[in-house]
Design a protein around this motif. Structure first.
Motif, PDB file in Angstrom:
ATOM      1  N   GLY A 153     -11.374  -3.465  -5.648  1.00 35.62           N
ATOM      2  CA  GLY A 153     -11.761  -4.349  -4.554  1.00 35.62           C
ATOM      3  C   GLY A 153     -11.620  -5.816  -4.890  1.00 35.62           C
ATOM      4  N   VAL A 154     -10.711  -6.124  -5.819  1.00 40.35           N
ATOM      5  CA  VAL A 154     -10.487  -7.517  -6.194  1.00 40.35           C
ATOM      6  C   VAL A 154      -9.693  -8.196  -5.093  1.00 40.35           C
ATOM      7  CG1 VAL A 154      -9.415  -9.025  -7.910  1.00 40.35           C
ATOM      8  CG2 VAL A 154     -10.516  -6.898  -8.638  1.00 40.35           C
ATOM      9  N   LYS A 155     -10.116  -9.381  -4.699  1.00 38.30           N
ATOM     10  CA  LYS A 155      -9.424 -10.137  -3.645  1.00 38.30           C
ATOM     11  C   LYS A 155      -8.506 -11.160  -4.297  1.00 38.30           C
ATOM     12  CE  LYS A 155     -11.804  -8.216  -0.367  1.00 38.30           C
ATOM     13  NZ  LYS A 155     -11.307  -7.109   0.309  1.00 38.30           N
ATOM     14  N   TYR A 156      -7.324 -11.308  -3.722  1.00 30.01           N
ATOM     15  CA  TYR A 156      -6.394 -12.325  -4.179  1.00 30.01           C
ATOM     16  C   TYR A 156      -6.896 -13.689  -3.728  1.00 30.01           C
ATOM     17  CZ  TYR A 156      -3.076  -8.611  -5.121  1.00 30.01           C
ATOM     18  OH  TYR A 156      -2.444  -7.496  -5.625  1.00 30.01           O
TER      19      TYR A 156
ATOM     20  N   GLN B 186       0.836  -1.202   0.000  1.00 31.71           N
ATOM     21  CA  GLN B 186       0.000   0.000   0.000  1.00 31.71           C
ATOM     22  C   GLN B 186       0.874   1.258   0.000  1.00 31.71           C
ATOM     23  OE1 GLN B 186      -3.197   0.275  -0.507  1.00 31.71           O
ATOM     24  NE2 GLN B 186      -3.063   2.482  -0.392  1.00 31.71           N
ATOM     25  N   ALA B 187       1.973   1.235   0.739  1.00 32.52           N
ATOM     26  CA  ALA B 187       2.873   2.386   0.781  1.00 32.52           C
ATOM     27  C   ALA B 187       3.509   2.621  -0.588  1.00 32.52           C
ATOM     28  CB  ALA B 187       3.947   2.174   1.845  1.00 32.52           C
TER      29      ALA B 187
ATOM     30  N   ASN C 114      -1.364  -3.137  -8.828  1.00 31.80           N
ATOM     31  CA  ASN C 114      -1.782  -3.210  -7.424  1.00 31.80           C
ATOM     32  C   ASN C 114      -2.794  -2.118  -7.101  1.00 31.80           C
ATOM     33  OD1 ASN C 114      -0.230  -5.441  -6.798  1.00 31.80           O
ATOM     34  ND2 ASN C 114       1.514  -4.221  -6.140  1.00 31.80           N
ATOM     35  N   ASN C 115      -2.575  -0.933  -7.635  1.00 30.09           N
ATOM     36  CA  ASN C 115      -3.503   0.174  -7.416  1.00 30.09           C
ATOM     37  C   ASN C 115      -4.862  -0.139  -8.037  1.00 30.09           C
ATOM     38  OD1 ASN C 115      -4.351   2.654  -6.505  1.00 30.09           O
ATOM     39  ND2 ASN C 115      -3.539   3.766  -8.256  1.00 30.09           N
ATOM     40  N   TYR C 116      -4.862  -0.721  -9.217  1.00 22.93           N
ATOM     41  CA  TYR C 116      -6.105  -1.100  -9.885  1.00 22.93           C
ATOM     42  C   TYR C 116      -6.867  -2.136  -9.055  1.00 22.93           C
ATOM     43  CZ  TYR C 116      -9.305  -3.151 -13.260  1.00 22.93           C
ATOM     44  OH  TYR C 116     -10.426  -3.630 -13.885  1.00 22.93           O
TER      45      TYR C 116
ATOM     46  N   GLU D 266       6.764   0.177 -12.041  1.00 23.66           N
ATOM     47  CA  GLU D 266       5.616   1.053 -12.270  1.00 23.66           C
ATOM     48  C   GLU D 266       4.388   0.240 -12.692  1.00 23.66           C
ATOM     49  OE1 GLU D 266       7.747   5.183 -13.755  1.00 23.66           O
ATOM     50  OE2 GLU D 266       7.432   3.565 -15.197  1.00 23.66           O
ATOM     51  N   THR D 267       4.611  -0.761 -13.539  1.00 24.85           N
ATOM     52  CA  THR D 267       3.511  -1.602 -13.988  1.00 24.85           C
ATOM     53  C   THR D 267       2.916  -2.389 -12.830  1.00 24.85           C
ATOM     54  OG1 THR D 267       4.552  -1.787 -16.154  1.00 24.85           O
ATOM     55  CG2 THR D 267       2.846  -3.395 -15.653  1.00 24.85           C
ATOM     56  N   VAL D 268       3.779  -2.933 -11.959  1.00 26.23           N
ATOM     57  CA  VAL D 268       3.306  -3.681 -10.794  1.00 26.23           C
ATOM     58  C   VAL D 268       2.521  -2.760  -9.863  1.00 26.23           C
ATOM     59  CG1 VAL D 268       4.062  -4.871  -8.695  1.00 26.23           C
ATOM     60  CG2 VAL D 268       5.075  -5.467 -10.896  1.00 26.23           C
TER      61      VAL D 268
END
Length: 115
Positions: free
Chosen positions: A110-113, A11-12, A103-105, A97-99
């Motif tokens: 609200g997609v759960k792993y 998140q950071a 992750n931001n998307y 940047e892509t990762v």
């Protein structure tokens, strides 16, 4: 400064990436010279672009929503400042940047792993 836990690290990184992206956008806008903006028609745009794109190529970009465009009736117009910004933002993103963007998307949607 707060100590981050391992679980807070993704998140950071996302927040840091978002802030850097905002700063980059502002710097790109500020770096543009203070000359009056101008409009290009399709032929002028093709001549202005560094790769001297053909009209069919630009039509493809317009159809795909890749390039900023303004339309009046059947005529296409391109604002020089928008084209310059589009060209500057066209650099390839790094893996990090892509990762971070992915992750931001996932966070926003609200997609759960699946674990």
């Amino acid at each position: 400064m707060k100590q981050l836990t391992f679980n807070e690290l993704p998140q950071a990184v996302i927040q840091l990436y978002d802030k850097l992206e905002s700063i980059e956008r502002l710097l790109l806008q500020k770096s543009q010279p203070e000359e009056p903006d101008r409009w290009f028609d399709l032929s002028e745009l093709c001549a202005y672009l560094p790769e001297k794109a053909t009209k069919p190529t630009v039509y493809g970009w317009v159809h795909s929503g890749i390039i900023p465009v303004h339309k009046r009736g059947k005529k296409l117009y391109f604002l020089k400042s928008e084209i310059d910004l589009w060209l500057k933002e066209g650099r390839k993103k790094t893996y990090a940047e892509t990762v971070a963007e992915a992750n931001n998307y996932v966070k926003r949607k609200g997609v759960k792993y699946g674990h």
